[in-house]
Design an enzyme around this catalytic site. Structure first.
Site, PDB file in Angstrom:
ATOM      1  N   GLN A  93       0.812  -1.209   0.000  1.00  0.00           N
ATOM      2  CA  GLN A  93       0.000   0.000   0.000  1.00  0.00           C
ATOM      3  C   GLN A  93       0.850   1.266   0.000  1.00  0.00           C
ATOM      4  O   GLN A  93       0.315   2.371   0.055  1.00  0.00           O
ATOM      5  CB  GLN A  93      -0.932  -0.007   1.216  1.00  0.00           C
ATOM      6  CG  GLN A  93      -1.951  -1.148   1.178  1.00  0.00           C
ATOM      7  CD  GLN A  93      -2.785  -1.234   2.443  1.00  0.00           C
ATOM      8  OE1 GLN A  93      -2.677  -0.411   3.346  1.00  0.00           O
ATOM      9  NE2 GLN A  93      -3.615  -2.260   2.514  1.00  0.00           N
ATOM     10  N   HIS A 155      -1.204   0.322   5.556  1.00  0.00           N
ATOM     11  CA  HIS A 155      -1.755   1.337   6.475  1.00  0.00           C
ATOM     12  C   HIS A 155      -0.822   2.537   6.667  1.00  0.00           C
ATOM     13  O   HIS A 155      -0.477   2.902   7.786  1.00  0.00           O
ATOM     14  CB  HIS A 155      -2.101   0.713   7.830  1.00  0.00           C
ATOM     15  CG  HIS A 155      -3.180  -0.317   7.758  1.00  0.00           C
ATOM     16  ND1 HIS A 155      -3.726  -0.896   8.886  1.00  0.00           N
ATOM     17  CD2 HIS A 155      -3.823  -0.873   6.697  1.00  0.00           C
ATOM     18  CE1 HIS A 155      -4.653  -1.774   8.522  1.00  0.00           C
ATOM     19  NE2 HIS A 155      -4.727  -1.771   7.192  1.00  0.00           N
ATOM     20  N   GLU A 248     -15.184   4.617   9.539  1.00  0.00           N
ATOM     21  CA  GLU A 248     -15.666   5.701  10.383  1.00  0.00           C
ATOM     22  C   GLU A 248     -15.479   7.063   9.727  1.00  0.00           C
ATOM     23  O   GLU A 248     -14.466   7.312   9.073  1.00  0.00           O
ATOM     24  CB  GLU A 248     -14.907   5.731  11.711  1.00  0.00           C
ATOM     25  CG  GLU A 248     -15.045   4.492  12.560  1.00  0.00           C
ATOM     26  CD  GLU A 248     -14.222   4.586  13.836  1.00  0.00           C
ATOM     27  OE1 GLU A 248     -14.233   3.610  14.604  1.00  0.00           O
ATOM     28  OE2 GLU A 248     -13.577   5.628  14.068  1.00  0.00           O
TER      29      GLU A 248
END
Length: 376
Positions: A93, A155, A248
Protein backbone atom coordinates in the site's frame (compact mmCIF):
# COMPACT_ATOMS: atom_id res chain seq x y z
CA UNK A 1 -4.88 36.69 -47.64
CA UNK A 2 -7.68 37.73 -45.29
CA UNK A 3 -9.81 34.79 -46.43
CA UNK A 4 -6.87 32.41 -45.86
CA UNK A 5 -6.30 33.72 -42.34
CA UNK A 6 -9.99 33.45 -41.56
CA UNK A 7 -10.01 29.91 -42.88
CA UNK A 8 -6.94 29.01 -40.81
CA UNK A 9 -8.46 30.49 -37.67
CA UNK A 10 -11.76 28.70 -38.28
CA UNK A 11 -9.93 25.43 -38.84
CA UNK A 12 -7.99 25.84 -35.60
CA UNK A 13 -11.19 26.68 -33.73
CA UNK A 14 -12.89 23.64 -35.24
CA UNK A 15 -9.97 21.43 -34.17
CA UNK A 16 -10.10 22.81 -30.64
CA UNK A 17 -13.83 22.09 -30.42
CA UNK A 18 -13.35 18.58 -31.81
CA UNK A 19 -10.48 17.95 -29.38
CA UNK A 20 -12.50 19.14 -26.38
CA UNK A 21 -15.47 17.07 -27.52
CA UNK A 22 -13.35 13.95 -27.98
CA UNK A 23 -11.67 14.51 -24.63
CA UNK A 24 -14.91 14.54 -22.64
CA UNK A 25 -16.74 11.30 -23.37
CA UNK A 26 -20.20 11.13 -21.71
CA UNK A 27 -20.51 8.00 -19.59
CA UNK A 28 -23.75 8.34 -17.66
CA UNK A 29 -26.19 10.83 -16.18
CA UNK A 30 -28.01 11.15 -12.89
CA UNK A 31 -29.87 13.35 -10.45
CA UNK A 32 -29.11 14.33 -6.86
CA UNK A 33 -31.00 16.74 -4.64
CA UNK A 34 -33.03 17.78 -7.68
CA UNK A 35 -29.91 18.59 -9.71
CA UNK A 36 -29.18 16.84 -13.01
CA UNK A 37 -25.56 15.90 -13.69
CA UNK A 38 -23.53 14.07 -16.27
CA UNK A 39 -20.35 12.05 -15.87
CA UNK A 40 -17.63 12.35 -18.50
CA UNK A 41 -14.42 10.40 -19.00
CA UNK A 42 -11.66 12.92 -19.59
CA UNK A 43 -8.54 10.73 -19.46
CA UNK A 44 -7.22 7.22 -18.96
CA UNK A 45 -3.90 5.49 -18.43
CA UNK A 46 -3.02 6.74 -14.92
CA UNK A 47 -1.96 3.73 -12.79
CA UNK A 48 -3.67 4.26 -9.38
CA UNK A 49 -4.02 8.07 -9.33
CA UNK A 50 -3.68 8.42 -5.56
CA UNK A 51 -3.87 12.21 -5.21
CA UNK A 52 -5.00 15.17 -7.33
CA UNK A 53 -4.82 18.93 -6.91
CA UNK A 54 -5.50 21.83 -9.29
CA UNK A 55 -2.47 24.08 -9.72
CA UNK A 56 -4.40 26.49 -11.95
CA UNK A 57 -7.80 26.59 -13.65
CA UNK A 58 -6.97 23.85 -16.17
CA UNK A 59 -4.08 21.80 -14.81
CA UNK A 60 -4.30 18.88 -12.41
CA UNK A 61 -1.20 17.55 -10.72
CA UNK A 62 -1.78 13.84 -10.23
CA UNK A 63 0.32 11.53 -8.05
CA UNK A 64 0.60 7.89 -9.09
CA UNK A 65 1.16 5.35 -6.34
CA UNK A 66 4.01 3.75 -8.29
CA UNK A 67 6.12 6.85 -7.53
CA UNK A 68 5.49 9.16 -10.47
CA UNK A 69 3.53 12.38 -10.99
CA UNK A 70 1.81 13.79 -14.07
CA UNK A 71 0.50 17.22 -15.08
CA UNK A 72 -2.82 16.80 -16.85
CA UNK A 73 -4.48 19.62 -18.77
CA UNK A 74 -8.26 19.20 -18.38
CA UNK A 75 -8.89 21.53 -21.34
CA UNK A 76 -6.86 19.84 -24.07
CA UNK A 77 -5.95 16.46 -22.53
CA UNK A 78 -2.18 17.01 -22.62
CA UNK A 79 -0.13 14.92 -20.18
CA UNK A 80 3.38 15.86 -19.00
CA UNK A 81 5.58 13.80 -16.71
CA UNK A 82 6.92 15.63 -13.66
CA UNK A 83 10.54 15.27 -12.58
CA UNK A 84 12.26 16.00 -9.28
CA UNK A 85 10.55 13.41 -7.11
CA UNK A 86 12.48 11.53 -4.39
CA UNK A 87 12.93 7.78 -4.12
CA UNK A 88 9.62 6.23 -3.12
CA UNK A 89 8.91 2.88 -1.45
CA UNK A 90 6.24 1.67 -3.89
CA UNK A 91 5.30 -1.71 -2.46
CA UNK A 92 2.06 -3.04 -1.00
CA UNK A 93 0.00 0.00 0.00
CA UNK A 94 3.05 2.26 -0.04
CA UNK A 95 4.02 4.72 -2.73
CA UNK A 96 3.56 8.34 -3.73
CA UNK A 97 0.40 9.27 -1.89
CA UNK A 98 -1.41 12.60 -1.52
CA UNK A 99 -0.67 16.03 -3.01
CA UNK A 100 -2.28 19.40 -2.20
CA UNK A 101 -1.48 22.95 -3.27
CA UNK A 102 -1.21 25.25 -0.26
CA UNK A 103 -4.07 27.78 -0.09
CA UNK A 104 -2.18 29.95 2.39
CA UNK A 105 -0.55 33.16 1.10
CA UNK A 106 2.50 32.61 3.33
CA UNK A 107 3.18 29.34 1.48
CA UNK A 108 1.96 30.38 -1.97
CA UNK A 109 3.14 28.05 -4.71
CA UNK A 110 4.21 25.26 -2.37
CA UNK A 111 2.92 21.77 -3.11
CA UNK A 112 2.64 19.40 -0.15
CA UNK A 113 3.09 15.65 -0.60
CA UNK A 114 2.87 12.53 1.50
CA UNK A 115 4.77 9.42 0.46
CA UNK A 116 6.31 6.25 1.86
CA UNK A 117 10.00 7.00 2.28
CA UNK A 118 12.47 4.08 2.26
CA UNK A 119 14.15 3.65 5.65
CA UNK A 120 16.44 0.62 5.82
CA UNK A 121 14.43 -2.42 4.72
CA UNK A 122 11.14 -0.70 5.54
CA UNK A 123 9.47 2.67 4.98
CA UNK A 124 7.66 5.45 6.82
CA UNK A 125 4.96 7.96 5.93
CA UNK A 126 6.59 11.32 5.22
CA UNK A 127 5.24 14.83 4.70
CA UNK A 128 7.19 16.92 2.20
CA UNK A 129 6.82 20.04 0.11
CA UNK A 130 8.27 21.37 -3.15
CA UNK A 131 7.76 24.07 -5.76
CA UNK A 132 6.87 23.35 -9.37
CA UNK A 133 8.84 25.11 -12.11
CA UNK A 134 7.55 24.04 -15.50
CA UNK A 135 7.53 20.26 -15.23
CA UNK A 136 10.20 20.02 -12.50
CA UNK A 137 9.79 19.95 -8.74
CA UNK A 138 12.40 22.10 -7.02
CA UNK A 139 13.44 22.79 -3.40
CA UNK A 140 12.12 19.44 -2.18
CA UNK A 141 11.90 19.44 1.63
CA UNK A 142 10.99 16.51 3.85
CA UNK A 143 9.09 18.31 6.62
CA UNK A 144 8.42 15.30 8.86
CA UNK A 145 9.83 11.81 8.39
CA UNK A 146 7.48 10.13 10.84
CA UNK A 147 8.36 7.53 13.42
CA UNK A 148 6.04 4.92 11.97
CA UNK A 149 8.32 2.14 10.79
CA UNK A 150 6.95 -1.41 10.80
CA UNK A 151 7.58 -4.77 9.17
CA UNK A 152 4.49 -4.41 6.98
CA UNK A 153 3.77 -2.43 3.81
CA UNK A 154 0.24 -1.39 4.74
CA UNK A 155 -1.75 1.34 6.47
CA UNK A 156 0.35 4.39 5.63
CA UNK A 157 -2.66 6.76 5.60
CA UNK A 158 -2.28 9.42 4.20
CA UNK A 159 -4.13 12.60 3.25
CA UNK A 160 -3.35 16.32 3.63
CA UNK A 161 -5.55 19.27 4.67
CA UNK A 162 -5.00 22.97 5.46
CA UNK A 163 -6.91 25.17 7.89
CA UNK A 164 -6.04 28.43 6.10
CA UNK A 165 -4.50 29.77 9.31
CA UNK A 166 -0.94 28.65 8.80
CA UNK A 167 -1.25 24.95 9.60
CA UNK A 168 -1.10 21.72 7.63
CA UNK A 169 -2.63 18.42 8.80
CA UNK A 170 -1.76 14.96 7.56
CA UNK A 171 -2.71 11.45 8.57
CA UNK A 172 -0.73 8.27 9.24
CA UNK A 173 -2.16 4.77 9.58
CA UNK A 174 -1.33 2.25 12.30
CA UNK A 175 1.15 0.54 9.90
CA UNK A 176 -0.53 -2.82 10.52
CA UNK A 177 0.49 -2.82 14.18
CA UNK A 178 -2.57 -2.37 16.39
CA UNK A 179 -0.83 -1.23 19.60
CA UNK A 180 0.28 1.89 17.70
CA UNK A 181 -3.28 3.15 18.01
CA UNK A 182 -2.83 4.06 21.67
CA UNK A 183 0.91 4.76 21.64
CA UNK A 184 1.65 8.48 21.64
CA UNK A 185 5.42 8.00 21.54
CA UNK A 186 5.38 7.46 17.75
CA UNK A 187 3.44 9.00 14.87
CA UNK A 188 1.51 5.96 13.64
CA UNK A 189 -2.30 5.84 13.88
CA UNK A 190 -2.49 9.60 14.29
CA UNK A 191 -3.25 12.91 12.62
CA UNK A 192 -0.41 15.43 12.74
CA UNK A 193 -0.60 19.24 12.79
CA UNK A 194 2.40 21.33 11.75
CA UNK A 195 3.15 24.89 10.78
CA UNK A 196 3.55 25.29 7.03
CA UNK A 197 7.36 25.19 7.32
CA UNK A 198 7.22 21.90 9.23
CA UNK A 199 7.80 23.34 12.71
CA UNK A 200 5.56 22.35 15.62
CA UNK A 201 2.80 24.80 16.62
CA UNK A 202 3.07 26.01 20.19
CA UNK A 203 -0.58 25.17 20.90
CA UNK A 204 -0.48 21.53 19.78
CA UNK A 205 -2.20 19.42 22.47
CA UNK A 206 0.81 17.25 23.42
CA UNK A 207 3.50 19.92 23.07
CA UNK A 208 4.29 19.91 26.80
CA UNK A 209 4.29 16.14 27.34
CA UNK A 210 7.62 14.32 27.43
CA UNK A 211 5.98 10.95 26.71
CA UNK A 212 4.19 12.01 23.54
CA UNK A 213 5.05 13.09 20.00
CA UNK A 214 4.50 16.83 19.88
CA UNK A 215 3.26 16.79 16.28
CA UNK A 216 0.15 14.71 17.15
CA UNK A 217 -3.24 16.42 16.90
CA UNK A 218 -5.43 13.32 17.46
CA UNK A 219 -4.81 9.59 17.80
CA UNK A 220 -6.47 6.17 17.81
CA UNK A 221 -6.94 6.03 14.01
CA UNK A 222 -6.66 2.73 12.12
CA UNK A 223 -5.99 3.86 8.54
CA UNK A 224 -7.21 7.39 7.75
CA UNK A 225 -7.34 7.84 3.98
CA UNK A 226 -9.57 10.89 3.91
CA UNK A 227 -8.97 14.31 5.52
CA UNK A 228 -10.69 17.63 4.80
CA UNK A 229 -10.93 20.98 6.58
CA UNK A 230 -14.15 22.99 6.26
CA UNK A 231 -13.16 26.65 6.51
CA UNK A 232 -16.79 27.74 6.68
CA UNK A 233 -17.34 25.90 9.97
CA UNK A 234 -13.67 25.46 11.05
CA UNK A 235 -14.19 21.71 11.29
CA UNK A 236 -11.62 19.04 10.48
CA UNK A 237 -13.18 15.85 9.08
CA UNK A 238 -11.58 12.45 8.72
CA UNK A 239 -12.67 9.13 7.23
CA UNK A 240 -10.82 5.88 7.93
CA UNK A 241 -10.81 2.21 7.07
CA UNK A 242 -12.15 -0.04 9.79
CA UNK A 243 -11.43 -3.77 9.85
CA UNK A 244 -14.17 -6.03 8.40
CA UNK A 245 -16.94 -3.46 8.76
CA UNK A 246 -16.64 -0.33 10.86
CA UNK A 247 -15.30 2.39 8.53
CA UNK A 248 -15.67 5.70 10.38
CA UNK A 249 -16.29 9.38 9.72
CA UNK A 250 -14.89 11.43 12.61
CA UNK A 251 -15.04 15.10 13.53
CA UNK A 252 -11.49 15.68 14.73
CA UNK A 253 -10.83 17.57 17.96
CA UNK A 254 -7.34 18.37 19.34
CA UNK A 255 -5.89 15.83 21.73
CA UNK A 256 -8.81 13.40 21.45
CA UNK A 257 -8.63 9.62 21.33
CA UNK A 258 -10.61 7.98 18.50
CA UNK A 259 -10.36 4.52 19.91
CA UNK A 260 -8.47 2.12 17.68
CA UNK A 261 -8.03 -0.71 18.62
CA UNK A 262 -9.83 -0.38 21.98
CA UNK A 263 -13.13 0.48 20.29
CA UNK A 264 -14.32 -0.56 16.85
CA UNK A 265 -17.53 -1.36 15.01
CA UNK A 266 -15.75 -3.96 12.88
CA UNK A 267 -15.00 -7.64 13.13
CA UNK A 268 -11.86 -9.74 12.79
CA UNK A 269 -10.93 -10.84 9.29
CA UNK A 270 -10.43 -14.40 10.44
CA UNK A 271 -13.77 -14.88 12.19
CA UNK A 272 -17.10 -13.40 13.39
CA UNK A 273 -15.58 -11.78 16.48
CA UNK A 274 -15.76 -8.12 17.42
CA UNK A 275 -12.54 -6.11 17.42
CA UNK A 276 -11.66 -4.32 20.65
CA UNK A 277 -13.41 -4.06 23.99
CA UNK A 278 -16.60 -2.37 22.80
CA UNK A 279 -18.14 -0.28 20.05
CA UNK A 280 -18.13 2.81 22.29
CA UNK A 281 -16.41 3.66 25.55
CA UNK A 282 -16.23 6.59 27.95
CA UNK A 283 -13.26 8.83 27.22
CA UNK A 284 -13.13 7.83 23.55
CA UNK A 285 -14.70 9.88 20.78
CA UNK A 286 -17.71 8.32 19.06
CA UNK A 287 -17.70 8.34 15.25
CA UNK A 288 -20.14 10.66 13.52
CA UNK A 289 -20.94 7.86 11.08
CA UNK A 290 -20.10 4.18 10.78
CA UNK A 291 -20.26 2.05 7.64
CA UNK A 292 -21.21 -1.62 8.10
CA UNK A 293 -20.37 -3.27 5.77
CA UNK A 294 -17.25 -1.30 4.91
CA UNK A 295 -17.22 0.88 1.83
CA UNK A 296 -13.38 1.16 2.01
CA UNK A 297 -12.99 4.96 1.76
CA UNK A 298 -10.26 6.31 -0.51
CA UNK A 299 -10.57 10.08 -0.08
CA UNK A 300 -12.59 12.91 1.46
CA UNK A 301 -13.71 16.25 0.02
CA UNK A 302 -15.96 19.05 1.29
CA UNK A 303 -17.93 20.48 -1.59
CA UNK A 304 -18.06 24.29 -1.69
CA UNK A 305 -18.65 25.02 -5.39
CA UNK A 306 -21.33 26.85 -7.34
CA UNK A 307 -22.12 24.21 -9.97
CA UNK A 308 -24.17 22.12 -7.53
CA UNK A 309 -25.54 24.50 -4.88
CA UNK A 310 -27.52 21.81 -3.05
CA UNK A 311 -24.26 19.95 -2.37
CA UNK A 312 -22.52 22.82 -0.58
CA UNK A 313 -21.14 21.71 2.77
CA UNK A 314 -21.57 18.00 1.91
CA UNK A 315 -18.84 15.42 2.41
CA UNK A 316 -17.80 13.26 -0.54
CA UNK A 317 -15.71 10.11 -0.31
CA UNK A 318 -14.61 7.66 -2.95
CA UNK A 319 -15.47 4.04 -2.13
CA UNK A 320 -12.99 1.36 -3.14
CA UNK A 321 -14.66 -1.93 -2.23
CA UNK A 322 -18.31 -0.94 -2.71
CA UNK A 323 -17.32 1.09 -5.78
CA UNK A 324 -19.30 4.31 -5.69
CA UNK A 325 -19.12 8.00 -4.78
CA UNK A 326 -20.43 8.43 -1.24
CA UNK A 327 -22.22 11.69 -0.38
CA UNK A 328 -23.00 12.71 3.20
CA UNK A 329 -25.30 15.61 4.04
CA UNK A 330 -24.65 17.36 7.36
CA UNK A 331 -26.83 19.50 9.61
CA UNK A 332 -25.70 22.78 11.15
CA UNK A 333 -24.17 20.95 14.12
CA UNK A 334 -22.10 18.69 11.87
CA UNK A 335 -24.24 15.58 12.28
CA UNK A 336 -24.72 13.34 9.24
CA UNK A 337 -28.38 13.43 8.26
CA UNK A 338 -28.28 11.93 4.77
CA UNK A 339 -26.28 9.42 2.74
CA UNK A 340 -26.41 8.94 -1.01
CA UNK A 341 -24.44 6.44 -3.10
CA UNK A 342 -23.74 7.80 -6.55
CA UNK A 343 -22.23 6.19 -9.68
CA UNK A 344 -22.69 2.61 -8.47
CA UNK A 345 -23.36 1.40 -12.02
CA UNK A 346 -19.85 2.46 -13.12
CA UNK A 347 -18.20 -0.28 -11.02
CA UNK A 348 -15.10 1.84 -10.36
CA UNK A 349 -12.84 1.95 -7.30
CA UNK A 350 -12.79 5.71 -6.71
CA UNK A 351 -9.44 6.65 -5.16
CA UNK A 352 -9.01 10.43 -5.41
CA UNK A 353 -11.18 13.56 -5.63
CA UNK A 354 -10.64 17.18 -6.63
CA UNK A 355 -12.92 20.17 -7.19
CA UNK A 356 -12.36 22.56 -10.09
CA UNK A 357 -12.88 26.32 -10.14
CA UNK A 358 -16.24 25.78 -11.87
CA UNK A 359 -17.37 23.52 -9.03
CA UNK A 360 -17.07 20.33 -11.08
CA UNK A 361 -15.89 17.16 -9.33
CA UNK A 362 -12.94 15.20 -10.73
CA UNK A 363 -12.54 11.53 -9.79
CA UNK A 364 -9.48 9.30 -10.14
CA UNK A 365 -10.01 5.53 -10.15
CA UNK A 366 -7.75 2.55 -9.55
CA UNK A 367 -8.42 1.46 -13.13
CA UNK A 368 -6.49 4.55 -14.29
CA UNK A 369 -9.45 6.70 -15.35
CA UNK A 370 -10.11 10.37 -14.68
CA UNK A 371 -13.80 11.30 -14.70
CA UNK A 372 -15.61 14.53 -13.98
CA UNK A 373 -19.12 15.35 -12.81
CA UNK A 374 -20.66 18.52 -14.22
CA UNK A 375 -24.20 19.89 -14.54
CA UNK A 376 -26.12 18.21 -17.35
Amino acid sequence: MIQTRLFTFSALLFCAVVTASALAQPITTGRSEGMAFQVEKVAEGFPVPWGMTFIDDDKLLITLRQGEAVLFNTRNGQKQNVSGLPEVYARGQGGLLDVQLSPDPQAAGWLYFTYSKPVGDSSVTTLARAQLSGQTLQNWQDLLVTRSQSDTSRHYGSRIAFDGRGHVFFSVGDRGHRPNGQDLSNHAAAIMRLNLDGSIPKDNPFRERSDASHEIWSYGHRNPQGLAFDRTTNRLWEIEHGPRGGDEINLIQPGKNYGWPVTSHGKEYWGPLDVGEAKEKTGIETPKKVYVPSIAPGSLLIYNGDAFPAWRGNLFSGALVLQHLNRIGLDAQGNPVQEERLLESMNERIRSLAQSREGWLYLGTDSGMIYRIRPQ
